[in-house]
Design an enzyme around this catalytic site. Sequence first.
Site, PDB file in Angstrom:
ATOM      1  N   SER A  71     -14.507 -13.064 -11.768  1.00  0.00           N
ATOM      2  CA  SER A  71     -14.122 -11.870 -10.995  1.00  0.00           C
ATOM      3  C   SER A  71     -14.890 -11.708  -9.692  1.00  0.00           C
ATOM      4  O   SER A  71     -14.509 -10.887  -8.861  1.00  0.00           O
ATOM      5  CB  SER A  71     -14.339 -10.616 -11.834  1.00  0.00           C
ATOM      6  OG  SER A  71     -13.209 -10.387 -12.631  1.00  0.00           O
ATOM      7  N   LYS A  74     -12.960 -11.851  -6.580  1.00  0.00           N
ATOM      8  CA  LYS A  74     -12.024 -10.787  -6.165  1.00  0.00           C
ATOM      9  C   LYS A  74     -12.351 -10.171  -4.800  1.00  0.00           C
ATOM     10  O   LYS A  74     -11.465 -10.061  -3.949  1.00  0.00           O
ATOM     11  CB  LYS A  74     -11.951  -9.698  -7.242  1.00  0.00           C
ATOM     12  CG  LYS A  74     -11.260 -10.174  -8.532  1.00  0.00           C
ATOM     13  CD  LYS A  74     -11.399  -9.136  -9.642  1.00  0.00           C
ATOM     14  CE  LYS A  74     -10.760  -9.596 -10.948  1.00  0.00           C
ATOM     15  NZ  LYS A  74     -11.045  -8.674 -12.056  1.00  0.00           N
ATOM     16  N   TYR A 196      -4.436 -16.926  -9.048  1.00  0.00           N
ATOM     17  CA  TYR A 196      -5.544 -16.053  -9.445  1.00  0.00           C
ATOM     18  C   TYR A 196      -6.443 -16.773 -10.457  1.00  0.00           C
ATOM     19  O   TYR A 196      -7.669 -16.741 -10.354  1.00  0.00           O
ATOM     20  CB  TYR A 196      -4.980 -14.740 -10.016  1.00  0.00           C
ATOM     21  CG  TYR A 196      -6.016 -13.929 -10.757  1.00  0.00           C
ATOM     22  CD1 TYR A 196      -6.970 -13.194 -10.060  1.00  0.00           C
ATOM     23  CD2 TYR A 196      -6.055 -13.921 -12.158  1.00  0.00           C
ATOM     24  CE1 TYR A 196      -7.946 -12.477 -10.755  1.00  0.00           C
ATOM     25  CE2 TYR A 196      -7.017 -13.209 -12.845  1.00  0.00           C
ATOM     26  CZ  TYR A 196      -7.964 -12.487 -12.147  1.00  0.00           C
ATOM     27  OH  TYR A 196      -8.934 -11.792 -12.812  1.00  0.00           O
ATOM     28  N   TYR A 248     -17.078  -3.144 -13.228  1.00  0.00           N
ATOM     29  CA  TYR A 248     -16.255  -2.706 -14.357  1.00  0.00           C
ATOM     30  C   TYR A 248     -16.509  -1.217 -14.609  1.00  0.00           C
ATOM     31  O   TYR A 248     -16.726  -0.464 -13.664  1.00  0.00           O
ATOM     32  CB  TYR A 248     -16.530  -3.558 -15.608  1.00  0.00           C
ATOM     33  CG  TYR A 248     -16.450  -5.041 -15.350  1.00  0.00           C
ATOM     34  CD1 TYR A 248     -15.260  -5.620 -14.880  1.00  0.00           C
ATOM     35  CD2 TYR A 248     -17.545  -5.879 -15.549  1.00  0.00           C
ATOM     36  CE1 TYR A 248     -15.186  -6.983 -14.630  1.00  0.00           C
ATOM     37  CE2 TYR A 248     -17.464  -7.242 -15.309  1.00  0.00           C
ATOM     38  CZ  TYR A 248     -16.284  -7.774 -14.853  1.00  0.00           C
ATOM     39  OH  TYR A 248     -16.215  -9.110 -14.604  1.00  0.00           O
ATOM     40  N   VAL A 266     -17.154 -12.626 -15.630  1.00  0.00           N
ATOM     41  CA  VAL A 266     -17.393 -12.831 -17.067  1.00  0.00           C
ATOM     42  C   VAL A 266     -18.103 -14.140 -17.391  1.00  0.00           C
ATOM     43  O   VAL A 266     -18.565 -14.323 -18.519  1.00  0.00           O
ATOM     44  CB  VAL A 266     -16.100 -12.763 -17.915  1.00  0.00           C
ATOM     45  CG1 VAL A 266     -15.569 -11.356 -17.997  1.00  0.00           C
ATOM     46  CG2 VAL A 266     -15.066 -13.719 -17.395  1.00  0.00           C
TER      47      VAL A 266
HETATM   48  N1  GLU Z   1     -10.443 -14.719 -14.880  1.00  0.00           N
HETATM   49  C1  GLU Z   1     -10.945 -13.625 -15.620  1.00  0.00           C
HETATM   50  C2  GLU Z   1      -9.802 -12.743 -16.125  1.00  0.00           C
HETATM   51  O1  GLU Z   1      -8.948 -12.381 -15.438  1.00  0.00           O
HETATM   52  C3  GLU Z   1     -11.855 -12.844 -14.745  1.00  0.00           C
HETATM   53  C4  GLU Z   1     -12.461 -11.709 -15.469  1.00  0.00           C
HETATM   54  C5  GLU Z   1     -13.764 -11.259 -14.937  1.00  0.00           C
HETATM   55  O2  GLU Z   1     -14.593 -12.064 -14.497  1.00  0.00           O
HETATM   56  O3  GLU Z   1     -13.977 -10.034 -14.928  1.00  0.00           O
HETATM   57  O4  GLU Z   1      -9.759 -12.451 -17.285  1.00  0.00           O
END
Ligand code: GLU
Length: 616
Positions: A71, A74, A196, A248, A266
């Site tokens: 993430s 992002k 993504y 988060y 994550v």
């Molecule tokens: N590729 C992961 C997902 O979409 C990223 C999640 C994350 O790092 O928060 O589940």
Amino acid sequence: MKPETKPPTSPVLDYLEQLHREFAAVKDGDVATYIPGLAKANPNWFGICLVTATGAVYEAGDSRQPFTIQSISKPFVYGLALEDNGRTEVLKKIGMEPTGDAFNSISLEPGTGRPRNPMINAGAIATTSLIAGKSAHTRLQRLLDMFALYTGHGVTVDESIYRSESETGHRNRAIGHMLRNFDILTSDPIPSVELYFQQCSVSVTARDLGIMAATLANRGVNPVTGKQAIRGEYVESILSVMGSCGMYDYAGEWIYKIGMPAKSGVAGGIIAVLPGQLGIGVFSPPLDAHGNSVRGIKVCDAISRHCDLHLLNRPNIGKSAIRFKFTGAELNSSRVRTQEESQVLSQSGGGIKVYQLQGHLSFITAEAVVRDVIGDFDATQQLILDFKRVLTLNESACRLFYEILLKLAEQGKPVLFTHTGHMPLLRRYLKAKLGKRFEKLFQPFDDNDLALEWCENRLLKNVLPARPARQRARVVEYELCNHFTLGELKTFASFLKRQSYKAGETIIHIGAEAQEIFLLARGGVSVFVPQAGGARRRLATFSAGMVFGEMAAIDRAPRSAMVVADTEVECDVLSLDNFDRLGVSHPATKIKLLKNLNLSLCHRLRKANRELSLFD
Ligand code: GLU
């Protein structure tokens, strides 16, 4: 011979290593398993990297261990979407409100169907769909190129993690279809969801994260490579969403305690950014219940507290822009003046105000400057603003300088700008605002000395009666011949030899053996010393009647500065041989000459002392 000693390690590095030792002992948290590939991570991997916005990189532990960005991609992809589409278009598709829900929640804003922010998966998938490029390949390549600018090296997708996530990512596909349903995605959602997954599987290290974070801290310029990774104007948007939604459903507590925009992933990575100062990258796979790296949070919390980095606890910088302020009565230009002129300058030079500015000129620092100018408005006749030590300048500061320039100009008080070469924005701003009056009102000078001389000349012209341009100084007019009798003048004249120089000609070369003293009969000369980078600094400018090159007559040392003819020049030259002979044949005249010489050196020493004490 002394044995070579290794330079000591940086205290910053020592500190990071100490943190690393301390938190390596923490064994809480679990490695993410919902993407099967991630479950293979070693829970002991632990790397820390701190990078300053000036490009210093400090690393401790497994800072070169590759892992997938997840993430943390992002906010960076959001930046590229902003560059590709502009803020207005992006905001039509993705909001900017924190949700308080988990990162993979299937929730959209009621009414518009927009994902609430680009840090939850729905917003991130919508963001990815906005990346320009005709084919899936081009779009992925553009993302990889962008990451390469941030990290400073080529990056690749970790294919096994990508496959693992693609095989199991049904929830994200569901989000993609939901976005398609609300027309946030306008075509088949699957390619965007795959892209993504690929962006999340880009392989990075804690060192990479530190440099990426520092690039955001440095307004989009990678401080290690010097390359622009994202347009500066979009950095604030990226950091805003990181600040409110980056961690988060822990985002609120994070900003309250740690106080830096941040993003975690994550796989165990976290970045934190203190704008203008530094970036932090941490990697440690075990996660807490919110999905954030346990050790990552602890490291960022400790660094923030120990180093006092909370964004909302900043020092008052209001008064930092005025480095030094003086008037034309306290300090004169290098043009050597007659006694009469010097008197006028010490009496009325107080109306010439010089501000040496420094640091970052923004609204609040420039406000302190213009407030000071306004406070002294009546006593100010001419204003010099020196930008030599200014590091950055923004538009709101330009505006304040523009307003102050107008107020002074209305009263016929000139404002001179020095050292503005590295401030193109100021010139552009004033040009746009002043229009036709720009040429007249914007007076840039290469250095303070020339600007000061300009102001002094203007003052002297107003105060002293106009004098006809001096033709040629007679021997009686030389400052060196003060108190000479007629007979002495005649004798002295017989020791002199006339010499002419063209404008621009070097009369004295640095390092040359000194053979003569120069009495300036006509024209002007300037004394310079060379500076680093080929520049030269003016030490003095002399006009007719004055003496130069006289120091060597006393200590007989090689020439320590160069003297250049500013105009066509005529000199009466006294060779050092004749200087010595004069002492033998006319000792009384020589004594008078030495007295005058002493006096001229005395004046210059006093001026130098005044300058030194003023700048202390
Ligand atoms: N590729 C992961 C997902 O979409 C990223 C999640 C994350 O790092 O928060 O589940």
